[in-house]
Design a protein around this motif. Structure first.
Motif, PDB file in Angstrom:
ATOM      1  N   ALA A 243      16.111  -6.746  -3.164  1.00 34.86           N
ATOM      2  CA  ALA A 243      16.989  -6.809  -1.996  1.00 34.86           C
ATOM      3  C   ALA A 243      16.862  -8.139  -1.267  1.00 34.86           C
ATOM      4  CB  ALA A 243      16.675  -5.662  -1.032  1.00 34.86           C
ATOM      5  N   ASN A 244      15.767  -8.870  -1.504  1.00 33.05           N
ATOM      6  CA  ASN A 244      15.527 -10.129  -0.800  1.00 33.05           C
ATOM      7  C   ASN A 244      15.626 -11.346  -1.715  1.00 33.05           C
ATOM      8  OD1 ASN A 244      14.678  -9.438   2.112  1.00 33.05           O
ATOM      9  ND2 ASN A 244      13.535  -7.969   0.879  1.00 33.05           N
ATOM     10  N   HIS A 245      16.220 -11.174  -2.910  1.00 36.45           N
ATOM     11  CA  HIS A 245      16.512 -12.339  -3.737  1.00 36.45           C
ATOM     12  C   HIS A 245      17.859 -12.898  -3.302  1.00 36.45           C
ATOM     13  CE1 HIS A 245      19.678 -10.354  -6.050  1.00 36.45           C
ATOM     14  NE2 HIS A 245      19.919 -11.553  -6.583  1.00 36.45           N
ATOM     15  N   CYS A 246      18.100 -14.169  -3.578  1.00 38.24           N
ATOM     16  CA  CYS A 246      19.382 -14.751  -3.179  1.00 38.24           C
ATOM     17  C   CYS A 246      19.693 -15.957  -4.049  1.00 38.24           C
ATOM     18  CB  CYS A 246      19.344 -15.154  -1.709  1.00 38.24           C
ATOM     19  SG  CYS A 246      20.962 -15.591  -1.040  1.00 38.24           S
ATOM     20  N   GLY A 247      20.556 -15.757  -5.029  1.00 40.72           N
ATOM     21  CA  GLY A 247      21.027 -16.838  -5.876  1.00 40.72           C
ATOM     22  C   GLY A 247      20.197 -17.032  -7.123  1.00 40.72           C
ATOM     23  N   MET A 248      20.832 -16.964  -8.296  1.00 34.01           N
ATOM     24  CA  MET A 248      20.139 -17.136  -9.565  1.00 34.01           C
ATOM     25  C   MET A 248      20.852 -18.163 -10.431  1.00 34.01           C
ATOM     26  SD  MET A 248      19.066 -13.263 -10.727  1.00 34.01           S
ATOM     27  CE  MET A 248      20.742 -12.684 -10.922  1.00 34.01           C
ATOM     28  N   GLU A 249      20.070 -18.824 -11.264  1.00 34.42           N
ATOM     29  CA  GLU A 249      20.604 -19.629 -12.364  1.00 34.42           C
ATOM     30  C   GLU A 249      20.263 -18.885 -13.644  1.00 34.42           C
ATOM     31  OE1 GLU A 249      20.577 -24.164 -12.703  1.00 34.42           O
ATOM     32  OE2 GLU A 249      18.842 -23.559 -13.913  1.00 34.42           O
ATOM     33  N   VAL A 250      21.271 -18.633 -14.468  1.00 31.28           N
ATOM     34  CA  VAL A 250      21.113 -17.780 -15.643  1.00 31.28           C
ATOM     35  C   VAL A 250      21.688 -18.482 -16.866  1.00 31.28           C
ATOM     36  CG1 VAL A 250      21.558 -15.496 -16.622  1.00 31.28           C
ATOM     37  CG2 VAL A 250      21.443 -15.767 -14.132  1.00 31.28           C
ATOM     38  N   VAL A 251      20.904 -18.467 -17.950  1.00 29.90           N
ATOM     39  CA  VAL A 251      21.423 -18.943 -19.232  1.00 29.90           C
ATOM     40  C   VAL A 251      21.932 -17.729 -20.001  1.00 29.90           C
ATOM     41  CG1 VAL A 251      20.978 -20.257 -21.325  1.00 29.90           C
ATOM     42  CG2 VAL A 251      19.730 -20.816 -19.228  1.00 29.90           C
ATOM     43  N   LEU A 252      23.210 -17.742 -20.336  1.00 32.55           N
ATOM     44  CA  LEU A 252      23.823 -16.637 -21.062  1.00 32.55           C
ATOM     45  C   LEU A 252      23.447 -16.697 -22.537  1.00 32.55           C
ATOM     46  CD1 LEU A 252      27.349 -16.729 -19.378  1.00 32.55           C
ATOM     47  CD2 LEU A 252      25.418 -15.224 -18.820  1.00 32.55           C
ATOM     48  N   PRO A 253      23.630 -15.604 -23.262  1.00 34.61           N
ATOM     49  CA  PRO A 253      23.231 -15.590 -24.680  1.00 34.61           C
ATOM     50  C   PRO A 253      23.892 -16.661 -25.539  1.00 34.61           C
ATOM     51  CG  PRO A 253      23.513 -13.353 -23.903  1.00 34.61           C
ATOM     52  CD  PRO A 253      23.995 -14.247 -22.797  1.00 34.61           C
ATOM     53  N   ASN A 254      25.053 -17.174 -25.125  1.00 34.91           N
ATOM     54  CA  ASN A 254      25.698 -18.225 -25.914  1.00 34.91           C
ATOM     55  C   ASN A 254      25.225 -19.619 -25.513  1.00 34.91           C
ATOM     56  OD1 ASN A 254      26.948 -18.681 -23.469  1.00 34.91           O
ATOM     57  ND2 ASN A 254      29.035 -18.348 -24.199  1.00 34.91           N
ATOM     58  N   GLY A 255      24.305 -19.697 -24.547  1.00 33.03           N
ATOM     59  CA  GLY A 255      23.755 -20.978 -24.121  1.00 33.03           C
ATOM     60  C   GLY A 255      24.405 -21.555 -22.879  1.00 33.03           C
ATOM     61  N   GLU A 256      25.501 -20.967 -22.392  1.00 30.60           N
ATOM     62  CA  GLU A 256      26.116 -21.449 -21.157  1.00 30.60           C
ATOM     63  C   GLU A 256      25.232 -21.125 -19.957  1.00 30.60           C
ATOM     64  OE1 GLU A 256      30.688 -21.612 -20.819  1.00 30.60           O
ATOM     65  OE2 GLU A 256      30.246 -19.657 -21.719  1.00 30.60           O
ATOM     66  N   VAL A 257      25.341 -21.970 -18.927  1.00 33.87           N
ATOM     67  CA  VAL A 257      24.540 -21.793 -17.718  1.00 33.87           C
ATOM     68  C   VAL A 257      25.449 -21.324 -16.583  1.00 33.87           C
ATOM     69  CG1 VAL A 257      22.998 -22.890 -16.050  1.00 33.87           C
ATOM     70  CG2 VAL A 257      22.926 -23.580 -18.461  1.00 33.87           C
ATOM     71  N   LEU A 258      25.074 -20.202 -15.975  1.00 30.55           N
ATOM     72  CA  LEU A 258      25.848 -19.581 -14.907  1.00 30.55           C
ATOM     73  C   LEU A 258      25.004 -19.576 -13.640  1.00 30.55           C
ATOM     74  CD1 LEU A 258      27.790 -16.246 -15.104  1.00 30.55           C
ATOM     75  CD2 LEU A 258      25.846 -16.373 -13.553  1.00 30.55           C
ATOM     76  N   ARG A 259      25.625 -19.776 -12.511  1.00 28.84           N
ATOM     77  CA  ARG A 259      24.950 -19.598 -11.230  1.00 28.84           C
ATOM     78  C   ARG A 259      25.635 -18.473 -10.458  1.00 28.84           C
ATOM     79  NH1 ARG A 259      22.715 -25.324  -8.668  1.00 28.84           N
ATOM     80  NH2 ARG A 259      21.128 -25.639 -10.289  1.00 28.84           N
ATOM     81  N   THR A 260      24.836 -17.581  -9.910  1.00 29.94           N
ATOM     82  CA  THR A 260      25.380 -16.435  -9.189  1.00 29.94           C
ATOM     83  C   THR A 260      25.468 -16.746  -7.702  1.00 29.94           C
ATOM     84  OG1 THR A 260      23.267 -15.355  -8.696  1.00 29.94           O
ATOM     85  CG2 THR A 260      24.260 -14.917 -10.858  1.00 29.94           C
ATOM     86  N   GLY A 261      26.217 -15.892  -6.986  1.00 29.95           N
ATOM     87  CA  GLY A 261      26.358 -16.062  -5.552  1.00 29.95           C
ATOM     88  C   GLY A 261      27.025 -17.382  -5.212  1.00 29.95           C
ATOM     89  N   MET A 262      26.639 -17.964  -4.074  1.00 30.78           N
ATOM     90  CA  MET A 262      27.257 -19.207  -3.631  1.00 30.78           C
ATOM     91  C   MET A 262      26.932 -20.383  -4.543  1.00 30.78           C
ATOM     92  SD  MET A 262      29.054 -18.204  -1.142  1.00 30.78           S
ATOM     93  CE  MET A 262      29.617 -19.752  -0.430  1.00 30.78           C
ATOM     94  N   GLY A 263      25.957 -20.205  -5.441  1.00 29.53           N
ATOM     95  CA  GLY A 263      25.650 -21.256  -6.407  1.00 29.53           C
ATOM     96  C   GLY A 263      26.793 -21.544  -7.350  1.00 29.53           C
ATOM     97  N   ALA A 264      27.765 -20.615  -7.457  1.00 25.39           N
ATOM     98  CA  ALA A 264      28.923 -20.837  -8.318  1.00 25.39           C
ATOM     99  C   ALA A 264      29.851 -21.908  -7.762  1.00 25.39           C
ATOM    100  CB  ALA A 264      29.685 -19.524  -8.508  1.00 25.39           C
ATOM    101  N   LEU A 265      29.707 -22.233  -6.484  1.00 23.26           N
ATOM    102  CA  LEU A 265      30.492 -23.299  -5.862  1.00 23.26           C
ATOM    103  C   LEU A 265      29.627 -24.547  -5.766  1.00 23.26           C
ATOM    104  CD1 LEU A 265      32.992 -24.314  -4.231  1.00 23.26           C
ATOM    105  CD2 LEU A 265      31.856 -23.415  -2.181  1.00 23.26           C
ATOM    106  N   PRO A 266      29.952 -25.592  -6.507  1.00 24.22           N
ATOM    107  CA  PRO A 266      29.124 -26.806  -6.438  1.00 24.22           C
ATOM    108  C   PRO A 266      29.105 -27.390  -5.029  1.00 24.22           C
ATOM    109  CG  PRO A 266      30.600 -26.884  -8.330  1.00 24.22           C
ATOM    110  CD  PRO A 266      31.038 -25.737  -7.485  1.00 24.22           C
ATOM    111  N   GLY A 267      27.961 -27.927  -4.641  1.00 26.71           N
ATOM    112  CA  GLY A 267      27.867 -28.609  -3.370  1.00 26.71           C
ATOM    113  C   GLY A 267      28.463 -30.010  -3.455  1.00 26.71           C
ATOM    114  N   ARG A 268      28.355 -30.729  -2.378  1.00 25.63           N
ATOM    115  CA  ARG A 268      28.909 -32.082  -2.335  1.00 25.63           C
ATOM    116  C   ARG A 268      28.242 -32.957  -3.398  1.00 25.63           C
ATOM    117  NH1 ARG A 268      29.242 -35.876   3.113  1.00 25.63           N
ATOM    118  NH2 ARG A 268      30.420 -37.615   2.163  1.00 25.63           N
ATOM    119  N   ASP A 269      29.035 -33.712  -4.119  1.00 27.79           N
ATOM    120  CA  ASP A 269      28.555 -34.596  -5.179  1.00 27.79           C
ATOM    121  C   ASP A 269      27.725 -33.829  -6.220  1.00 27.79           C
ATOM    122  OD1 ASP A 269      29.748 -36.816  -3.958  1.00 27.79           O
ATOM    123  OD2 ASP A 269      27.978 -37.137  -2.677  1.00 27.79           O
TER     124      ASP A 269
END
Length: 612
Positions: A243-269
């Motif tokens: 309940a107190n985790h917030c935001g993950m970086e995940v490597v999918l089985p095909n090797g792609e890298v996904l970010r959950t939560g607000m991490g899916a929106l890149p920050g500035r630069d």
């Protein structure tokens, strides 16, 4: 890998991610000395099978070629073939080759190789390699999932991906937002030390034992004594780690890298999103949950919320009668729902007061069979909490006025049970278990819980862990089943209830001699019977050992197993080649499904009366 030498326990200061801080060195030495003094097994048992043990459908030629290729990709030192002796080690020097607390033959749950990625990019390389060669892989954070299978892969012969050795950085601590970002190899010990270095008034939330992975514990939704944590969920108000985790970086089985939560929106630069660790969701469906207790991706980074430091007061309350149990639970429920209890408290059977003295069972009772209830009470009379049946450990938080008011209500309510006794830490000796709870409940790492393992020679343990409502009637049904079946199969029963409010996690710690084949046979028989008997009453486990994941998954059978069929649809879509942790939590990929790899139990003959 595990070491069984006389070398000192590993230290964090020696750049060993599995080590303890130097301040815990003496405690670690004492614990290891006690456990080794009670050991009759040799450090290593000669292997009987051809090594390395290979996964299904993979020839030795294919495996040798594939491993050579992976060594070229990652460096020879980062890929090890599992062809050496298997050493069980101990908690601080656990193996990443097999289950240190093996409930079957030591070689039955074993990897073919171990690979050590140093970055998310290298994890992606490993997954693409596994897809190319159809070699199953099994990721671990640190492998301290002791009691639930440790570092062993569910599918024998899989390649273990040990994320902890080279991916063990605390990437960020934000004092203003009270958050952190960690890699898989960050232990609670390490996170605590890094927070202390900042001087910020922040607490971590540590489990009973603090040597395991912060990330691993969270994604396996561990409660007490488990997850890749080496025992435990936390006990502060931030005790529900998921309940107190917030935001993950995940490597999918095909090797792609996904970010959950607000991490899916890149920050500035293309920097990390500034709210990645502040807000748990994104736009659209929240997908974080499919990466917990699953085999849908490899989590390489995770944000966690830290707790602002606060004043606190721990206490314990003892209760004299076994039959007080239902009333205790009924008193707990409204206090928990109104958040008067403050933290995630424990209700423990008095036999645990005996176990945490670190004295072996033989010190108290040399006979075979279950330790008699009358003897337990006689021993309890000699201990600080006295002749009692249950002990409740809790902590309240906040300013003195708030704490005093909470304690006043707590004492008043539990005083309704005749003979209950309220104690503060200063009322008990310095070596009493409560002082460990004070530290744990205020975010300070500990090793005290290791003292359990001195109960039997060569002690291993596993857990039976169903969920019940916080209602006396429900809790008593499960307690009666578990107690009866422990007696039937010849094991001492160590029940603990962790109260989260509307529900309670019941944790039965099953301690056995891993050098005794009959004891391990009886553990397997008892576990299967407890799982099935409680499931028939509607009480299911929230997690379990590798050996029982298939049978537990099948108990969740609503709608003709629609939950499992949905998980299988996800698995076949996300991981069509079925290479990522096949069988984990009962989820098998299409190419391996129905081929006999599932472990659904068997016939276990119960022991005769009086056997041990």
């Amino acid at each position: 890998m595990a070491s069984d030498s006389a070398a000192p326990p590993p230290l964090l200061s020696d750049d060993c991610h599995t080590g303890v801080p130097s301040r815990y060195f003496d405690q670690a030495v004492e614990s290891r000395t006690r456990l080794h003094s009670n050991r009759t097994l040799p450090p290593s048992i000669p292997r009987q099978q051809q090594v390395p043990i290979l996964p299904p459908d993979v020839t030795r030629e294919t495996f040798t070629t594939a491993i050579s290729e992976l060594q070229n990709l990652l460096g020879n030192g980062n890929v090890e073939v599992n062809d050496k002796p298997l050493v069980d080690g101990w908690y601080m020097e656990h193996p990443n080759t097999h289950d240190a607390f093996h409930l079957v033959d030591q070689e039955d749950l074993v990897s073919s190789a171990i690979v050590y990625p140093g970055s998310t990019e290298e994890v992606s390389i490993i997954l693409k390699w596994a897809n190319q060669h159809l070699i199953p892989i099994y990721p671990i954070s640190m492998g301290r999932n002791l009691g639930y299978g440790g570092a062993a892969p569910r599918l024998r012969g899989s390649v273990v991906v040990d994320l902890g050795r080279r991916m063990n950085k605390v990437l960020n601590i934000d004092g203003d937002a009270a958050t952190c970002l960690v890699e898989p190899g960050v232990s609670y010990f390490k996170l605590y030390e890094e927070v202390q270095k900042t001087g910020l008034p922040l607490w971590i939330d540590t489990p009973d034992l603090s040597g395991g992975s912060v990330l691993g514990n969270c994604i396996d939704r561990g409660v007490i004594m488990g997850a890749d944590c080496g025992w435990g969920k936390g006990y502060t108000p931030y005790g529900d780690h998921w309940a107190n985790h917030c935001g993950m970086e995940v490597v999918l089985p095909n090797g792609e890298v996904l970010r959950t939560g607000m991490g899916a929106l890149p920050g500035r630069d293309d920097a990390d999103n500034p709210t990645w660790q502040a807000f748990q969701h994104a736009y659209g469906p929240s997908v974080d949950g499919i990466f917990s207790q699953s085999n849908f991706g490899i989590v390489t980074k995770m944000g966690m919320w830290l707790m602002p430091a606060t004043e606190h007061q721990s206490y314990c309350i003892s209760f004299p009668k076994d039959d007080d149990f239902e009333q205790i639970v009924e008193i707990i429920r409204p206090l928990a729902l109104q958040r008067i209890l403050g933290n995630i408290p424990q209700l423990r059977n008095v036999i645990q007061e005996i176990a945490t003295t670190a004295k072996p069972r033989s010190h108290w009772f040399k006979e075979k069979g279950v330790m008699p209830r009358e003897l337990i009470r006689e021993i309890a009379k000699t201990l600080p909490c006295g002749d009692c049946a249950w002990v409740f450990y809790g902590t309240v938080y906040g300013p003195e006025e708030t704490r005093n008011r909470q304690l006043e209500i707590i004492k008043k309510e539990f005083a309704k049970i005749p003979g209950s006794v309220f104690k503060l830490p200063q009322d008990l000796p310095d070596d009493h278990y409560i002082h460990s709870r004070v530290k744990i409940n205020s975010g300070t790492p500990e090793l005290k819980e290791l003292d359990w393992l001195n109960w039997l020679p060569n002690a291993g343990h596993t857990f039976f862990a169903p969920i019940t409502p916080t209602k006396g009637k429900d809790a008593n049904i499960v307690y009666d089943i578990v107690t009866r079946l422990h007696h039937k199969w010849g094991f001492d029963c160590f029940p603990t209830w962790c109260v989260a409010g509307r529900e309670m996690h019941f944790i039965a710690n099953v301690i056995y001699d891993r050098g005794d084949p009959d004891a391990k046979r009886r553990v397997n028989g008892m576990m299967h019977e407890m799982i099935q008997t409680c499931a028939k009453e509607g009480y299911g486990e929230y997690r379990t050992h590798l050996l029982y994941q298939d049978v537990v998954a099948k108990t969740y059978g609503y709608g003709n197993q629609v939950l499992m069929r949905f998980n299988e649809m996800l698995k076949d879509t996300i991981d069509p080649n079925g290479i990522l942790a096949p069988g984990r939590n009962g989820i098998w990929p299409k190419r391996l499904r129905g081929r006999g790899f599932e472990l659904l139990g068997g016939d276990f003959e119960a022991p005769k009366a009086g056997s041990d």
